[in-house]
Each structure stands twice: as structure tokens, then as C-alpha cells.
Design an enzyme around this catalytic site. Structure first.
Site, PDB file in Angstrom:
ATOM      1  N   GLU A  39       0.872  -1.166   0.000  1.00 53.46           N
ATOM      2  CA  GLU A  39       0.000   0.000   0.000  1.00 53.46           C
ATOM      3  C   GLU A  39       0.917   1.227   0.000  1.00 53.46           C
ATOM      4  O   GLU A  39       1.826   1.310   0.834  1.00 53.46           O
ATOM      5  CB  GLU A  39      -0.871  -0.010   1.268  1.00 53.46           C
ATOM      6  CG  GLU A  39      -1.936   1.049   1.215  1.00 53.46           C
ATOM      7  CD  GLU A  39      -2.799   1.114   2.474  1.00 53.46           C
ATOM      8  OE1 GLU A  39      -2.759   0.192   3.296  1.00 53.46           O
ATOM      9  OE2 GLU A  39      -3.517   2.127   2.607  1.00 53.46           O
ATOM     10  N   ARG A 265       4.382 -13.321   9.556  1.00 52.00           N
ATOM     11  CA  ARG A 265       5.151 -12.130   9.209  1.00 52.00           C
ATOM     12  C   ARG A 265       6.496 -12.155   9.915  1.00 52.00           C
ATOM     13  O   ARG A 265       6.693 -12.880  10.880  1.00 52.00           O
ATOM     14  CB  ARG A 265       4.378 -10.854   9.524  1.00 52.00           C
ATOM     15  CG  ARG A 265       3.951 -10.654  10.952  1.00 52.00           C
ATOM     16  CD  ARG A 265       3.386  -9.227  11.164  1.00 52.00           C
ATOM     17  NE  ARG A 265       2.485  -8.824  10.095  1.00 52.00           N
ATOM     18  CZ  ARG A 265       2.501  -7.615   9.506  1.00 52.00           C
ATOM     19  NH1 ARG A 265       3.358  -6.694   9.870  1.00 52.00           N
ATOM     20  NH2 ARG A 265       1.646  -7.317   8.579  1.00 52.00           N
ATOM     21  N   LYS A 275       4.013   0.272  10.185  1.00 53.05           N
ATOM     22  CA  LYS A 275       4.148   1.560   9.509  1.00 53.05           C
ATOM     23  C   LYS A 275       3.670   2.686  10.412  1.00 53.05           C
ATOM     24  O   LYS A 275       4.261   3.764  10.417  1.00 53.05           O
ATOM     25  CB  LYS A 275       3.330   1.562   8.213  1.00 53.05           C
ATOM     26  CG  LYS A 275       4.150   1.167   7.006  1.00 53.05           C
ATOM     27  CD  LYS A 275       3.346   1.361   5.745  1.00 53.05           C
ATOM     28  CE  LYS A 275       3.194   0.052   5.007  1.00 53.05           C
ATOM     29  NZ  LYS A 275       2.099   0.011   4.065  1.00 53.05           N
TER      30      LYS A 275
HETATM   31  P1  ATP Z   1       2.030  -2.307   8.254  1.00 50.31           P
HETATM   32  O1  ATP Z   1       1.260  -3.309   9.069  1.00 50.31           O
HETATM   33  O2  ATP Z   1       3.380  -2.002   8.747  1.00 50.31           O
HETATM   34  O3  ATP Z   1       1.238  -1.086   7.887  1.00 50.31           O
HETATM   35  P2  ATP Z   1       1.222  -3.576   5.891  1.00 50.31           P
HETATM   36  O4  ATP Z   1       1.194  -5.032   5.929  1.00 50.31           O
HETATM   37  O5  ATP Z   1      -0.092  -2.925   6.036  1.00 50.31           O
HETATM   38  O6  ATP Z   1       2.311  -3.065   6.891  1.00 50.31           O
HETATM   39  P3  ATP Z   1       1.485  -3.324   3.085  1.00 50.31           P
HETATM   40  O7  ATP Z   1       2.029  -2.220   2.268  1.00 50.31           O
HETATM   41  O8  ATP Z   1       0.043  -3.636   2.991  1.00 50.31           O
HETATM   42  O9  ATP Z   1       1.875  -2.998   4.589  1.00 50.31           O
HETATM   43  O10 ATP Z   1       2.353  -4.642   2.869  1.00 50.31           O
HETATM   44  C1  ATP Z   1       2.648  -5.169   1.605  1.00 50.31           C
HETATM   45  C2  ATP Z   1       2.902  -6.643   1.751  1.00 50.31           C
HETATM   46  O11 ATP Z   1       3.972  -6.885   2.642  1.00 50.31           O
HETATM   47  C3  ATP Z   1       1.676  -7.345   2.306  1.00 50.31           C
HETATM   48  O12 ATP Z   1       1.466  -8.524   1.568  1.00 50.31           O
HETATM   49  C4  ATP Z   1       2.069  -7.648   3.722  1.00 50.31           C
HETATM   50  O13 ATP Z   1       1.443  -8.820   4.185  1.00 50.31           O
HETATM   51  C5  ATP Z   1       3.579  -7.806   3.614  1.00 50.31           C
HETATM   52  N1  ATP Z   1       4.218  -7.514   4.893  1.00 50.31           N
HETATM   53  C6  ATP Z   1       4.105  -6.396   5.630  1.00 50.31           C
HETATM   54  N2  ATP Z   1       4.791  -6.506   6.773  1.00 50.31           N
HETATM   55  C7  ATP Z   1       5.363  -7.734   6.775  1.00 50.31           C
HETATM   56  C8  ATP Z   1       6.193  -8.461   7.680  1.00 50.31           C
HETATM   57  N3  ATP Z   1       6.584  -7.925   8.847  1.00 50.31           N
HETATM   58  N4  ATP Z   1       6.584  -9.708   7.338  1.00 50.31           N
HETATM   59  C9  ATP Z   1       6.199 -10.243   6.164  1.00 50.31           C
HETATM   60  N5  ATP Z   1       5.416  -9.621   5.271  1.00 50.31           N
HETATM   61  C10 ATP Z   1       4.992  -8.384   5.556  1.00 50.31           C
HETATM   62 MG    MG Z   2      -1.597  -3.932   4.485  1.00 49.37          MG
END
Ligand code: ATP
Ligand code: MG
Length: 562
Positions: A39, A265, A275
Site C-alpha cells: 500500500e 510475518r 508503519k
Molecule cells: P504495516 O502493518 O506495517 O502497515 P502492511 O502489511 O499494512 O504493513 P502493506 O504495504 O500492505 O503494509 O504490505 C505489503 C505486503 O507486505 C503485504 O502482503 C504484507 O502482508 C507484507 N508484509 C508487511 N509486513 C510484513 C512483515 N513484517 N513480514 C512479512 N510480510 C509483511
Molecule cells: Mg496492508
């Protein structure tokens, strides 16, 4: 180890690769297609690296492909700046999507048509409850929800309202489109989830074309289907969303059927990977921006000097499983050291200088010694190193009254200067405060280059620089950003910040050869660690960021704490 986590058949090394291999072998998929779906509401961090390594890794290993898809369904928090930065970071990590760059917003028209399809089939309705009423009617984990008074609107009324939502007739929050599933479901995600909401916001790509936006749950699986994604890999918190993912795919005339699989994760001890938390650190000035070398963002790590190969190796060692765990950042440090040991040119740098005068060395004499650039890489060659009467050594390398196991310099002791001569300390000079400001030493001309002609043993080898030729530099010693393993678990993440996470030394002396290194390049300062040339460097004054020390100093701290 559960069955899922045991080594997979066919050489696959995790349960997801085993599933993909199986689907490919059985002919259930012809081309394996995955996607990495960030995102654009922040910069990528090392958690995202796990997702990238998995998705792009599988795309490559199975001769398929991996799409880069921006999940740009919430215009309120998303920005063009992030869209560009994310692409730069994905490439930096070593991955390429070729022509397969997508945006959920590319699919908005198709998603809208499919929403009308659901409405026409009686599978979706426009709800006009207030946000609070809707939340209250949703029930709890223990209590079923209540049907909305608008749940049985006719498809004709729903279509009319939905079209008027799109046309901009209503303010934010006036209506939403919901899937008509089951308000009593044990899975909260199935209690008539919201598919569209009204948001009069400017979208970085579609501008003001739309004032209704699909939710993540509605857009994600359908985008997968449109793009032909076969394996939609996401983190475990989406496990409870999978029934909805499948329900939508079942109820829509999608061209292909993607499947969602979840993995744990990456959680890294002593840091935060949310984030929201990272944004707060930047916004409140606890770090100097997204690329602060202490940040777990890819740009922070890049500025710190961490090579992308080390991140990929680290992610590969962590592996992919469904069990949640907390990874020790020392594991990443080890991968960084292993890589930089092979690639980083060796240099000498004195971080806290102490002046040494070699009394037996003539004032105006300079000896050009040869120093090997990298013992791990013969091709890296040699460089000249100038020896003069006045030198600097590390303050810590001298003690007036040393304990038994101190093998460095002390009154009457002899040490080797790396690539130079054996020197013996004859005297030391103190200033008015009693601080040692100068050592008076003699040298043995027969030990040129650091060899011992008569087999005489010296225990210590010190790094040094010539006072006449050294360059002044700033060195930033970075350490863990947080002092606790799980920052914020006590309620206040700020209270867990490490006050010593950045110590700036502004009186360092480095050998002139460091000036050849460009910003971003990493050098090994002998006996100290790996240091990256920072972009703040000027031609007169280089600035270095410590990437990592030579050993795991934290392991020592941990061992010594009861
Ligand atoms: P945050 O929770 O920090 O806002 P997010 O998951 O919402 O992160 P996205 O931009 O939606 O952020 O993430 C893009 C991809 O990366 C998604 O498929 C998400 O599942 C994966 N991702 C995010 N954080 C992790 C992590 N700590 N380990 C593995 N994959 C991750
Ligand atoms: Mg997300």
C-alpha cells in the site's frame, strides 16, 4: 515442527513452495503468478523484504512471474512519493517486475461493474446506517450481529443508490455497499463486510474520477483474479479474511480463480515494523527521517551500508512458516558481516585519536609502506600507506597502568603497528587535567612492514594513521534503536528508545585512501567494523555511518547480564 513446516517434497524448502510445486506438477496451474502488493502509504521495511523475497522468489524459481501491485484503495493516506520510493526499493533489493506493474486503481472500473453484478444477484446492498449504528449492530466475538434495517432493499433500489453514490450525490459516510452474507457468522469478516465507501478525496492516480473506493477485501482478490495471480501470499492476520476472499471469487464472474495462502510475518526483536509506529518516529523527530540509518526501512538500511544481498540471505535463513516468532537482529548482522567481509576494502581509521611521537624517526622522513586492500579478495590489490614521525593511535589502545590481559600499548611495552613497525612506549605526557595527550615511543627499523626478524613476539597489533597525512572525519556510531526486545510492550514505545542509538564522533582521523570511496560504499575500518560513506560527506570532510561492528557486542552484553 508441524507437517506443514517439514522440508517440502521436490526440493522446495518451505510449505508454500511445496504447495506451488504441487500445483505446477499436477497441472493445476500452467504459469505460476504471484504478486507483491504494497500500500503506498509509507516506505518499505525489512518485513516487506520477506514478502518480496517470497513472492519474487517463487515467481522466478517456478519460471513464472511476480507482479508489483500497488494496493491504492485508500486515497486519504496514499501518496505519489511513496509509489516512486517503493519501486526504487524493490529494485534495490534485487527484484524486477518487468511489464507487470499494476495498481488496484487500474481495476476500479471492472471492480465497479462486479459490484453491480453482486447487487443484481441480491448479494450486496446499500446500507445507510450511521457508522456507529453499523459498528454496534456488528455484534462481538461472542454475540451475533443484527441485520441492518436496509438489508432487504430491492436490487433496483440498491442499484439506483449505488450509482448515485458513484455520481457524487452523497457526502462521506452517508452510505456504504455491503456484501450480503451472514450477520450471525462466527467469522466477523463474513458479517456483511463493507465493499465500498464514499470518500471525496483526491487519489494520486485517478484524481477526482472516483468518490467511492473499494475496500482492501473487495479489491484484493478481484485484482488477483484480473491479473491472473495463481498464489496470493499474505501474512497470517489475513487468515480470517480467506473465507471472504473465496466467497467473493465464488460470487463473481472472475476469469480465473486465485488462492490465498498465509505465512507468518517477520518480527524482528528490538525494532518496530509497523508503519504506524515508523511514521510516528519520523513525525515526532525521534529519528532523522525515513532513511535514518537506525530505521528498519530499506532506505535506512541502505544508508547504513547494509547490502541487499545480506538482506536476501537473512530472509532466506529466517525461512517461511506459519509459526510466529521473534527473530534476533544479530542474525541480520551476521549476514551483513559475512557479505561485507568479502567485499569491503580495509582501511585504517582512528576514531578517538591519541598522538604518538616516534622519537627515533627523523622529522622530515616519510616511509611509503604497502597495505593489502582485502585479504579475502586478491584482486583488490594494495595501497600505499605513509609512515611519519607523528602518528595517531586509538585512545583505548593505551593504558598507563594496564591489567594483566591488556595486550596493547603501555609504558615499556612493545606492539606492532599494522603494516608498519614495532614500537615501544618510553614515556607519556599528561596535560594540566591529568589526561594523557601524547606518547613518546621508539621504533625498531628491522620490523618494517610488521614482520619480526628475530622471531620476537608482540601480542598486540594496533591500527594507526599518519598525523601529517590523515583526513579528519565524522563517524556516527549506530546502535539498536530500542533497548528492549519488544519495544512498546510496556505501553510506551518512546520510553524504550535507546538514548545511545547514535553517537557522533567528530574528531576522527582516517587514512587518505578513504577519500576514494563514494557515498554508499562500505569500508572495513580495521579492528572496528564496517562503515558506509554517508551522503552528508563533502570533499574535505567525509562522514561515515557504522554499518555493524566486527563482532556481536550485544551477545556479550546479554551473556554478562544475569
Ligand atoms: P504495516 O502493518 O506495517 O502497515 P502492511 O502489511 O499494512 O504493513 P502493506 O504495504 O500492505 O503494509 O504490505 C505489503 C505486503 O507486505 C503485504 O502482503 C504484507 O502482508 C507484507 N508484509 C508487511 N509486513 C510484513 C512483515 N513484517 N513480514 C512479512 N510480510 C509483511
Ligand atoms: Mg496492508
Amino acid at each position: 515442527m508441524s507437517a506443514e513446516e517439514s522440508p517440502a517434497p521436490g526440493g522446495a524448502h518451505d510449505f508454500i513452495r511445496a504447495i506451488v510445486a504441487d500445483d505446477a506438477a499436477a497441472g493445476r496451474v500452467s504459469t505460476v503468478v504471484t504478486r507483491f502488493p504494497p500500500e503506498p502509504n509509507g516506505y518499505l521495511h525489512i518485513g516487506h523484504a520477506k514478502s518480496m523475497c517470497l513472492n519474487f522468489g517463487i515467481g522466478g524459481e517456478f519460471a513464472g512471474r511476480c507482479h508489483l501491485r500497488f494496493d491504492d484503495t485508500n486515497p486519504v493516506r496514499e501518496e505519489q512519493e511513496y509509489i516512486e520510493a517503493i519501486q526504487e526499493d524493490v529494485r534495490w533489493l534485487g527484484f524486477e517486475w518487468g511489464e507487470h506493474l499494476y495498481f488496484a486503481s487500474d481495476h476500479f472500473e471492472q471492480l465497479y461493474d462486479w459490484a453491480e453484478h453482486l447487487i443484481r444477484n441480491g448479494d450486496a446492498y446499500v446500507d445507510s446506517q450511521s457508522v456507529d449504528d453499523m459498528r454496534e449492530a456488528r455484534g462481538t466475538w461472542n454475540a451475533p450481529g443484527r441485520d441492518s434495517p436496509w438489508r432487504n432493499r430491492s436490487p433496483t433500489d440498491n442499484l439506483d443508490l449505488f450509482r448515485r453514490m458513484r455520481a457524487g450525490e452523497f457526502p462521506d459516510g452517508a452510505h456504504v455497499l455491503r456484501a450480503k452474507i451472514d450477520m450471525a457468522s462466527g467469522n466477523m469478516n463474513m458479517r456483511d463486510p463493507v465493499l465500498y465507501r464514499i470518500l471525496h478525496a483526491h487519489h494520486p492516480r485517478t484524481g477526482t474520477t472516483w468518490c467511492i473506493y473499494p475496500t482492501y477485501d473487495y479489491a484484493h482478490g478481484q485484482s488477483d483474479a484480473i491479473e491472473g495471480v495463481t498464489h496470493s501470499l499474505c501474512t497470517l492476520e489475513f487468515e480470517d479474511h480467506r473465507p471472504l476472499y473465496d466467497w467473493l471469487i465464488d460470487h463473481l464472474p472472475v476469469p480465473r480463480v486465485p488462492r490465498q495462502y498465509e505465512f507468518a510475518r517477520l518480527n524482528l526483536a528490538s525494532t518496530v515494523l509497523s508503519k504506524r509506529a515508523l511514521i510516528a518516529l519520523v513525525r515526532d523527530g525521534h529519528v532523522n527521517g525515513w532513511d535514518d540509518p537506525r530505521m528498519p526501512t530499506l532506505r535506512g538500511m541502505r544508508r547504513r551500508g547494509i547490502p541487499p544481498q545480506a538482506i536476501r540471505e537473512f530472509i532466506s535463513r529466517v525461512g517461511v512458516a506459519r509459526a510466529d516468532n521473534l527473530v534476533d537482529p544479530a542474525m541480520l548482522d551476521n549476514c551483513v558481516r559475512a557479505h561485507l567481509n568479502l567485499t569491503a576494502p580495509r582501511r585504517m581509521a582512528v576514531l578517538r585519536p591519541l598522538k604518538v611521537v616516534i622519537e627515533t624517526w627523523p622529522e622530515d622522513q616519510t616511509d611509503e609502506l604497502q597495505a593489502i586492500n582485502n585479504p579475502e579478495d586478491e584482486g583488490a590489490g594494495h595501497r600505499p600507506l605513509l609512515f611519519t614521525r607523528t602518528l595517531y593511535i586509538e585512545r583505548d589502545d593505551f593504558m598507563e597502568d594496564p591489567p594483566r590481559k591488556f595486550f596493547r600499548l603501555a609504558p615499556g611495552r612493545e606492539v606492532r603497528l599494522r603494516h608498519g613497525y614495532f614500537i615501544t612506549c618510553r614515556e607519556f605526557v599528561k596535560d594540566a587535567d591529568g589526561d594523557i595527550v601524547e606518547l613518546r615511543c621508539t621504533h625498531d627499523p628491522a620490523t618494517r612492514g610488521g614482520g619480526s626478524p628475530d622471531g620476537r613476539k608482540v601480542k598486540g597489533t594496533l591500527h594507526w594513521v599518519s598525523a601529517d597525512h590523515a583526513v579528519s572525519a565524522d563517524v556516527r556510531l549506530y546502535d539498536r534503536l530500542f533497548t528492549t526486545e519488544t519495544p512498546g510492550s510496556g505501553g510506551d514505545i518512546i520510553a524504550d528508545l535507546n538514548p545511545d542509538s547514535c553517537v557522533v564522533l567528530d574528531d576522527c582521523r582516517v587514512e587518505p585512501a578513504v577519500l576514494d570511496a563514494a557515498p554508499g560504499e562500505v569500508l572495513q575500518f580495521e579492528r572496528q567494523g564496517y562503515f558506509c560513506v554517508d551522503v552528508d560527506s563533502t570533499s574535505e570532510r567525509p562522514v561515515f555511518n557504522r554499518t555493524v561492528g566486527l563482532r556481536d557486542s550485544w551477545a556479550r552484553v546479554r551473556r554478562n547480564t544475569p
